[in-house]
Write an enzyme that holds these catalytic residues in place. Structure first.
Site, PDB file in Angstrom:
ATOM      1  N   HIS A   1       0.922  -1.237   0.001  1.00  0.00           N
ATOM      2  CA  HIS A   1       0.140  -0.056  -0.068  1.00  0.00           C
ATOM      3  C   HIS A   1       0.896   1.368   0.060  1.00  0.00           C
ATOM      4  O   HIS A   1       0.671   2.177  -0.751  1.00  0.00           O
ATOM      5  CB  HIS A   1      -0.893  -0.026   1.115  1.00  0.00           C
ATOM      6  CG  HIS A   1      -1.787  -1.030   1.337  1.00  0.00           C
ATOM      7  ND1 HIS A   1      -1.722  -2.090   2.149  1.00  0.00           N
ATOM      8  CD2 HIS A   1      -3.078  -1.508   0.503  1.00  0.00           C
ATOM      9  CE1 HIS A   1      -2.779  -2.608   2.200  1.00  0.00           C
ATOM     10  NE2 HIS A   1      -3.495  -2.339   1.143  1.00  0.00           N
TER      11      HIS A   1
ATOM     12  N   ASP B   1      -3.569  -7.007  -7.896  1.00  0.00           N
ATOM     13  CA  ASP B   1      -4.939  -7.441  -8.206  1.00  0.00           C
ATOM     14  C   ASP B   1      -5.124  -7.024  -9.603  1.00  0.00           C
ATOM     15  O   ASP B   1      -5.916  -6.153  -9.759  1.00  0.00           O
ATOM     16  CB  ASP B   1      -5.928  -6.587  -7.446  1.00  0.00           C
ATOM     17  CG  ASP B   1      -5.830  -6.741  -5.857  1.00  0.00           C
ATOM     18  OD1 ASP B   1      -6.506  -7.632  -5.224  1.00  0.00           O
ATOM     19  OD2 ASP B   1      -4.731  -6.160  -5.239  1.00  0.00           O
TER      20      ASP B   1
ATOM     21  N   GLY C   1      -2.799  -1.166  -7.602  1.00  0.00           N
ATOM     22  CA  GLY C   1      -1.590  -2.331  -7.642  1.00  0.00           C
ATOM     23  C   GLY C   1      -1.962  -3.318  -8.768  1.00  0.00           C
ATOM     24  O   GLY C   1      -3.236  -3.774  -8.937  1.00  0.00           O
TER      25      GLY C   1
HETATM   26  P1  AMP Z   1      -6.486  -3.732  -0.543  1.00  0.00           P
HETATM   27  O1  AMP Z   1      -6.472  -2.852   0.758  1.00  0.00           O
HETATM   28  O2  AMP Z   1      -6.313  -4.999  -0.546  1.00  0.00           O
HETATM   29  O3  AMP Z   1      -7.906  -3.340  -1.297  1.00  0.00           O
HETATM   30  O4  AMP Z   1      -5.540  -2.941  -1.644  1.00  0.00           O
HETATM   31  C1  AMP Z   1      -5.465  -1.415  -1.947  1.00  0.00           C
HETATM   32  C2  AMP Z   1      -4.822  -1.445  -3.020  1.00  0.00           C
HETATM   33  O5  AMP Z   1      -3.298  -1.818  -2.876  1.00  0.00           O
HETATM   34  C3  AMP Z   1      -4.914  -2.195  -4.502  1.00  0.00           C
HETATM   35  O6  AMP Z   1      -4.794  -1.207  -5.581  1.00  0.00           O
HETATM   36  C4  AMP Z   1      -3.880  -3.302  -4.347  1.00  0.00           C
HETATM   37  O7  AMP Z   1      -3.715  -3.806  -5.636  1.00  0.00           O
HETATM   38  C5  AMP Z   1      -3.026  -2.739  -4.001  1.00  0.00           C
HETATM   39  N1  AMP Z   1      -1.821  -3.807  -3.266  1.00  0.00           N
HETATM   40  C6  AMP Z   1      -2.340  -4.752  -2.379  1.00  0.00           C
HETATM   41  N2  AMP Z   1      -1.119  -5.474  -2.088  1.00  0.00           N
HETATM   42  C7  AMP Z   1      -0.062  -5.143  -2.992  1.00  0.00           C
HETATM   43  C8  AMP Z   1       1.104  -5.402  -3.190  1.00  0.00           C
HETATM   44  N3  AMP Z   1       1.773  -6.522  -2.508  1.00  0.00           N
HETATM   45  N4  AMP Z   1       1.980  -4.716  -4.254  1.00  0.00           N
HETATM   46  C9  AMP Z   1       1.335  -3.590  -4.714  1.00  0.00           C
HETATM   47  N5  AMP Z   1       0.140  -3.324  -4.592  1.00  0.00           N
HETATM   48  C10 AMP Z   1      -0.657  -3.806  -3.537  1.00  0.00           C
END
Ligand code: AMP
Length: 278
Positions: free
Chosen positions: A30, A146, A143
Site C-alpha cells: 500500500h 490485483d 496495484g
Molecule cells: P486492498 O487494501 O487489498 O484493497 O488493496 C488496496 C490497493 O493496494 C489495491 O490497488 C491493491 O492492488 C494494492 N496492493 C495490495 N497489495 C499490494 C502489493 N503487494 N503490491 C502492490 N500493490 C498492492
C-alpha cells in the site's frame, strides 16, 4: 500535516487529488502506491480506508478481515499523506443508495477470480465508482497485484472518466517473493514459508512456458507444482493482460494469475511473461 476526514467537503472536492483506495491493514505494498502517487503527480494525496462489505461474497471472510486503524494512521502519517479518508458505511452507501446503483462487472468480471468469488468485482466497481464520485480525484493508484481488478477498473472508467489518470503500481514482495497482502498477517511463520512457494511456482511455470511454448502444458505443470507442495489452489491460468481472456501463446505479453490457500487463507498473485523476439 496529515488530516483525518470522514467526509469530503466542497473545498476538498474541488482540490486536485491523487487517490489511493484501500481496505486498511496497510503494508509496504500500500505504501508503495502512496509513494508512486506522490512521485507521479503534483496533487495532494488522499488514502481511503474502507472495508467494503459489498465485495465480499463470503461473510466470514468479511468478518475476519484484519483491521488496524491506529497502525494504518501511523504509517500514513509517516508517509506524509495529505488526507486519510475513513468514511462510515452509511456515507458510502446511504439509505437511498439502492441496488440499482450497483455496477455489474459483466462477463470479464465473472471469469478467473470472479468465477471463484461471484459478485466480487461488482462490489469492487461499485465501491470504486462511489468513492470516485465522492472524492473526485484527478488521478488514482491501483496495484498490479490485483490484476483482474485493475483491468476491470481501467475498462470501466476509461470512457466514464476520461480525464482521470489511472496509475499502475508494481507488486511489492518480501525478500523471498511472497506478495505483500493484508491477509499475510494471519499466517504463522511456517505458513509464510509455505506461501513463499507461490512465487516460485509462478516463476517455474513461466520458465516451463519459455522452454515448451505450450500454454495448456504450462498450466498443468504449474498446477502439478501446487499439488507437490500440497497447496490448494482455485486456479492457475495464463491470460492476455490486455483483454483478460485466454491468450495466444505468441503474444508478447502474457500474465499468469493464481489464487491459492495457505493455512486456510486465500492469497492471490500473478506474474508477467514478456516474450521478446529480438
Ligand atoms: P486492498 O487494501 O487489498 O484493497 O488493496 C488496496 C490497493 O493496494 C489495491 O490497488 C491493491 O492492488 C494494492 N496492493 C495490495 N497489495 C499490494 C502489493 N503487494 N503490491 C502492490 N500493490 C498492492
Amino acid at each position: 500535516m496529515t488530516r483525518i476526514i470522514k467526509k469530503i467537503d466542497k473545498e476538498l472536492f474541488l482540490e486536485e487529488k491523487c487517490f489511493i483506495p484501500t481496505m486498511g491493514a496497510l503494508h509496504k505494498g500500500h505504501l508503495s502506491l502512496v509513494r508512486l502517487g506522490k512521485k507521479s503527480t503534483n496533487a495532494k494525496t488522499i488514502v481511503s480506508i474502507f472495508l467494503n462489505k459489498k465485495q465480499f461474497n463470503d461473510k466470514s471472510d468479511y468478518d475476519s478481515y484484519p483491521i488496524d486503524l491506529d497502525g494504518d494512521i501511523e504509517l500514513l502519517r509517516k508517509e506524509e499523506v495529505d488526507y486519510i479518508f475513513i468514511p462510515d458505511e452509511n456515507y458510502i452507501y446511504p439509505k437511498d443508495f439502492v441496488e440499482l446503483n450497483d455496477i455489474k462487472s459483466g462477463e470479464k468480471g465473472s471469469l478467473f477470480e470472479g468465477a471463484h468469488r461471484p459478485g466480487h468485482f461488482d462490489g469492487v466497481l461499485t465501491v470504486v465508482n462511489r468513492l470516485f464520485e465522492l472524492v473526485n480525484p484527478t488521478s488514482a493508484v491501483f496495484g498490479k497485484k490485483d490484476a483482474q481488478q485493475l483491468y476491470l477498473i481501467k475498462e470501466f472508467f476509461a470512457n466514464k472518466k476520461n480525464n482521470l489518470k489511472i496509475i499502475e503500481a508494481e507488486i511489492i514482495r518480501d525478500e523471498y517473493g511472497l506478495a505483500m497482502s493484508s491477509r499475510n498477517r494471519f499466517l504463522s511463520k511456517k505458513g509464510i514459508d509455505i506461501a513463499r512457494n507461490i512465487f516460485q511456482i509462478l516463476k517455474n511455470t513461466k520458465d516451463y512456458f519459455f522452454q515448451n511454448q505450450d500454454i495448456q502444458k504450462a498450466e498443468a505443470f504449474g498446477k502439478e507444482l501446487f499439488n507437490e507442495y500440497e497447496i490448494n489452489y482455485d486456479y492457475l491460468n495464463f491470460v492476455d493482460p490486455k483483454y483478460f481472456e485466454t491468450p495466444d501463446k505468441n503474444q508478447e505479453k502474457l500474465l499468469i494469475i493464481t489464487a491459492a490457500y495457505v493455512e486456510g487463507i486465500r492469497l492471490i498473485d500473478n506474474m508477467e511473461v514478456i516474450q521478446s523476439w529480438t
